[in-house]
Each structure stands twice: as structure tokens, then as C-alpha cells.
Motif scaffolding. Structure first.
Motif, mmCIF file in Angstrom:
data_model
loop_
_atom_site.group_PDB
_atom_site.id
_atom_site.type_symbol
_atom_site.label_atom_id
_atom_site.label_comp_id
_atom_site.label_asym_id
_atom_site.label_seq_id
_atom_site.Cartn_x
_atom_site.Cartn_y
_atom_site.Cartn_z
ATOM 1 N N LYS A 256 5.416 15.804 -12.277
ATOM 2 C CA LYS A 256 4.366 17.097 -13.292
ATOM 3 C C LYS A 256 4.374 18.230 -12.449
ATOM 4 O O LYS A 256 4.969 19.249 -12.665
ATOM 5 C CB LYS A 256 2.655 16.260 -12.320
ATOM 6 C CG LYS A 256 2.184 17.444 -13.477
ATOM 7 C CD LYS A 256 0.231 16.824 -13.317
ATOM 8 C CE LYS A 256 -0.643 18.064 -13.991
ATOM 9 N NZ LYS A 256 -1.980 17.352 -14.288
ATOM 10 N N ASP B 218 4.214 5.947 -5.332
ATOM 11 C CA ASP B 218 4.047 5.783 -6.893
ATOM 12 C C ASP B 218 3.453 7.027 -7.078
ATOM 13 O O ASP B 218 3.911 8.455 -8.283
ATOM 14 C CB ASP B 218 3.694 4.424 -7.342
ATOM 15 C CG ASP B 218 5.223 3.543 -7.511
ATOM 16 O OD1 ASP B 218 6.442 4.009 -7.248
ATOM 17 O OD2 ASP B 218 4.806 2.749 -7.743
ATOM 18 N N GLU B 219 2.385 7.182 -6.421
ATOM 19 C CA GLU B 219 1.585 8.118 -7.012
ATOM 20 C C GLU B 219 1.833 9.955 -6.931
ATOM 21 O O GLU B 219 1.462 10.513 -7.552
ATOM 22 C CB GLU B 219 0.113 8.136 -6.770
ATOM 23 C CG GLU B 219 -1.092 7.155 -6.835
ATOM 24 C CD GLU B 219 -1.856 6.867 -6.529
ATOM 25 O OE1 GLU B 219 -2.263 7.702 -5.130
ATOM 26 O OE2 GLU B 219 -2.334 5.754 -6.447
ATOM 27 N N ALA B 220 2.837 9.448 -5.648
ATOM 28 C CA ALA B 220 3.383 10.659 -5.185
ATOM 29 C C ALA B 220 4.719 11.340 -6.087
ATOM 30 O O ALA B 220 4.794 12.478 -6.212
ATOM 31 C CB ALA B 220 3.690 10.763 -3.977
ATOM 32 N N ALA C 48 10.009 6.101 -2.879
ATOM 33 C CA ALA C 48 9.524 5.142 -3.781
ATOM 34 C C ALA C 48 10.045 3.376 -3.891
ATOM 35 O O ALA C 48 9.937 2.413 -3.828
ATOM 36 C CB ALA C 48 9.224 5.462 -4.435
ATOM 37 N N THR D 210 11.407 11.946 -2.961
ATOM 38 C CA THR D 210 9.837 11.127 -3.553
ATOM 39 C C THR D 210 10.590 10.056 -3.841
ATOM 40 O O THR D 210 10.250 8.647 -3.970
ATOM 41 C CB THR D 210 8.879 11.305 -4.366
ATOM 42 O OG1 THR D 210 8.480 12.805 -2.970
ATOM 43 C CG2 THR D 210 7.607 10.850 -4.635
ATOM 44 N N GLU E 194 4.743 10.401 -9.301
ATOM 45 C CA GLU E 194 3.741 10.746 -9.993
ATOM 46 C C GLU E 194 3.835 12.971 -10.267
ATOM 47 O O GLU E 194 3.981 13.181 -11.286
ATOM 48 C CB GLU E 194 2.376 10.361 -10.859
ATOM 49 C CG GLU E 194 3.786 9.092 -11.337
ATOM 50 C CD GLU E 194 4.293 9.108 -12.864
ATOM 51 O OE1 GLU E 194 3.898 10.487 -13.300
ATOM 52 O OE2 GLU E 194 4.823 8.522 -12.943
ATOM 53 N N ALA E 195 3.067 12.925 -9.342
ATOM 54 C CA ALA E 195 2.872 14.455 -8.848
ATOM 55 C C ALA E 195 3.516 15.360 -8.832
ATOM 56 O O ALA E 195 3.246 16.054 -9.305
ATOM 57 C CB ALA E 195 2.122 13.849 -7.763
ATOM 58 N N SER E 196 5.120 14.732 -8.318
ATOM 59 C CA SER E 196 6.057 15.217 -7.872
ATOM 60 C C SER E 196 6.789 15.691 -9.163
ATOM 61 O O SER E 196 7.289 17.305 -9.167
ATOM 62 C CB SER E 196 7.010 14.841 -6.920
ATOM 63 O OG SER E 196 6.236 14.767 -5.871
ATOM 64 N N HIS F 14 1.358 -1.375 -0.087
ATOM 65 C CA HIS F 14 0.289 -0.231 -0.461
ATOM 66 C C HIS F 14 0.445 1.230 -0.016
ATOM 67 O O HIS F 14 0.413 2.242 -0.928
ATOM 68 C CB HIS F 14 -1.320 -0.165 1.245
ATOM 69 C CG HIS F 14 -2.037 -1.320 1.004
ATOM 70 N ND1 HIS F 14 -2.746 -1.480 1.877
ATOM 71 C CD2 HIS F 14 -2.637 -1.741 -0.224
ATOM 72 C CE1 HIS F 14 -3.693 -1.955 2.004
ATOM 73 N NE2 HIS F 14 -3.803 -2.653 0.612
ATOM 74 N N LYS G 133 2.370 1.929 -3.560
ATOM 75 C CA LYS G 133 1.220 2.648 -4.604
ATOM 76 C C LYS G 133 0.935 4.130 -4.090
ATOM 77 O O LYS G 133 1.176 4.946 -5.117
ATOM 78 C CB LYS G 133 -0.197 1.948 -3.937
ATOM 79 C CG LYS G 133 -1.340 2.015 -5.122
ATOM 80 C CD LYS G 133 -2.178 1.383 -4.800
ATOM 81 C CE LYS G 133 -3.867 1.950 -6.258
ATOM 82 N NZ LYS G 133 -5.026 1.375 -5.426
ATOM 83 N N ALA G 134 1.134 4.806 -2.656
ATOM 84 C CA ALA G 134 1.276 5.465 -2.811
ATOM 85 C C ALA G 134 2.078 7.176 -2.939
ATOM 86 O O ALA G 134 2.115 7.776 -3.649
ATOM 87 C CB ALA G 134 0.322 5.926 -0.979
#
Length: 270
Positions: A215, A207-209, A248, A244, A211-213, A201, A204-205
Motif C-alpha cells: 500500500k 504478511d500484514e507488513a 515473508a 518484506t 500488505e502495508a508495504s 506468528h 502472520k505479522a
């Protein structure tokens, strides 16, 4: 992680080139260029440290395995595809562990020891028979006989009772060890399972962080090109991206370690 540090350094090199051109035309301060250069050198130092740890790890792995390790032959494989089962499904597999089976077998052996000690209290029965071709005396006409004997171990009672008490003590100790081993196996499975699920879990969080960083960093660069933000904002976004990505990466390998710890705890991996 090593490759990403090199990519971060490339980002800094791009920033330094951009800041150098902007300084020439008076659109950037020298302090910004110095700060970016200083931070890039810090990442180069980090890269040197990681490369050293990587080389040391190869030597340690060679020492532990007894074979020469070639870095180009090392592959970072993904975890096998496996459906995430409930904790109860893994707990039921605890009896497959070799230590649990060994403790269970020790109880059986200790039980046999009690039966063996008890056997010394039982009378000994013997049956002897003879066949004769020729006999003299009053039994000349008897060509066979049978002797049935019962021996009671009256003189060995104290010793036998002592051996029996010792055997019972060994049996109780074996049962206690078996119970402790079972509970320890259950705890190992519970801990490794929860760590594996939690790291899955968490990854997964992160990885999303990431992608946000990523961007956010791209947006900061674009806005800096339009003079909407300062260079410090871009560097802060770059720092956040690096942190980040590192987090990850750490969780990615921690999840792998937790997966194989779970397999060891349920006895699938020796």
C-alpha cells in the motif's frame, strides 16, 4: 520468491520508462534514471543467482532420491489443515517414537538377561521314569520306577556371580539409555513445537507488513505522479516492499520445515 523478483524488475522497468519520459521534458534528473537502472541490474543479478540455486537444488534432489526431477511436476503444496494443539498433547505422543520404543524394549531384554544369569544359581531338578515289560533279579516284580534328582551348582558360583553382575550392569546401562532417549525426545518435541508456533506468528505479522508495504508503494507512486514526493521515495518504498516480501517468503517455508520437524519429533513421520 523467483516470481516476485521478476515482478520487482517489472516495477523498475516501469520506473525507468517513466523517468526517461520525465527527463525528456526536464522534470527528472539523469542521475535518478541512472540510479534506477543500476538498482534494476542488481535485481537481475539476484534473479540469475536464484535461478542457478534453483537448478542446483533440482540436481541435488535428483541425487538424493535417485529419480529424475522434472521442475514442471514439482508442486508447492500447502500444509494440511490441523488444529493447533497444546504442547502437552504433543509431549504425550513422544512414546510413539521408534527410538523411544526401541530403548524401552532394550530395557526389557536386559532384564531378561538378569533372570537368565540368576537361573544358573538355582538347583537343577530332573525327574526320570521307566516302564519295564520284564525284569530279572530281586526287582522282577517291579514294572516301573521313578528317579528324582537335584543338582546344586556349587562349583560354578564364581562364574555365575560374574555373569550376574555383568547382566545387572547391562540392565542399568539400558535404563540410562532409555531415560536419555526419552528426555531427548521431549526436548526435540519442545523445540520443534516452539519453532513452529513462533514461525506461524511471525508469518502472520510479515504478511500484514507486506500488505502495508504494498500500500505504501502504491501511495508513493501516486504521490510521485502528482509531484508530491521524489523518485528516491518511490525507490525506497520499492526496496522496502522487496525486503518484506523476501522475509515473508523465507518464513513461509521455514514454517513448513518446522511443521514437518514437529511431525518427525512425535513419531508420526519416520
Amino acid at each position: 520468491m523467483r516470481t516476485f523478483i521478476e515482478k520487482i524488475i517489472e516495477f523498475y522497468q516501469d520506473r525507468i520508462e517513466d523517468l526517461t519520459e520525465r527527463e525528456k521534458i526536464g522534470r527528472s534528473r539523469e542521475s535518478e534514471l541512472v540510479k534506477a537502472s543500476s538498482e534494476m541490474k542488481a535485481f537481475e543479478s539476484e534473479l540469475a543467482r536464484v535461478r542457478g540455486l534453483y537448478a542446483i537444488s533440482q540436481h541435488v534432489l535428483g541425487f538424493l532420491t535417485g529419480i529424475e526431477i522434472k521442475p514442471e511436476e514439482l508442486k508447492d503444496t500447502d500444509l494440511p489443515d490441523e488444529q493447533v494443539l497444546e504442547l502437552l498433547d504433543y509431549v504425550q505422543a513422544s512414546e510413539n517414537r521408534s527410538d523411544v520404543n526401541a530403548a524401552k524394549q532394550a530395557v526389557k531384554i536386559a532384564r531378561q538377561g538378569i533372570l537368565e544369569a540368576q537361573s544358573d544359581l538355582w538347583p537343577e531338578l530332573t525327574l526320570d521314569s521307566n516302564v519295564y515289560n520284564k525284569r530279572d533279579g530281586s526287582q522282577f516284580n517291579v514294572d516301573w520306577d521313578v528317579l528324582f534328582t537335584i543338582n546344586f551348582p556349587l562349583g560354578k558360583g564364581g562364574t555365575t556371580l560374574g555373569n550376574l553382575k555383568e547382566a545387572v550392569s547391562v540392565w542399568k546401562q539400558a535404563k540410562h539409555t532409555h531415560s536419555l532417549t526419552q528426555r531427548q525426545a521431549l526436548l526435540d518435541i519442545q523445540e520443534s513445537y516452539e519453532n513452529w508456533i513462533a514461525s506461524s506468528h511471525q508469518l502472520k505479522a510479515l504478511d500484514e507488513a507486506f500488505e502495508a508495504s504494498k500500500k505504501s508503494f502504491d501511495l508513493q507512486k501516486s504521490e510521485y505522479a502528482n509531484n508530491l514526493v521524489s523518485n528516491l521515495d518511490v525507490l525506497d518504498a520499492l526496496h522496502e516492499l522487496h525486503n518484506t516480501a523476501r522475509a515473508a517468503n523465507d518464513v513461509h517455508y521455514q514454517r513448513k520445515e518446522n511443521y514437518w520437524k514437529l511431525k518427525v519429533s512425535i513419531g508420526e513421520v519416520p
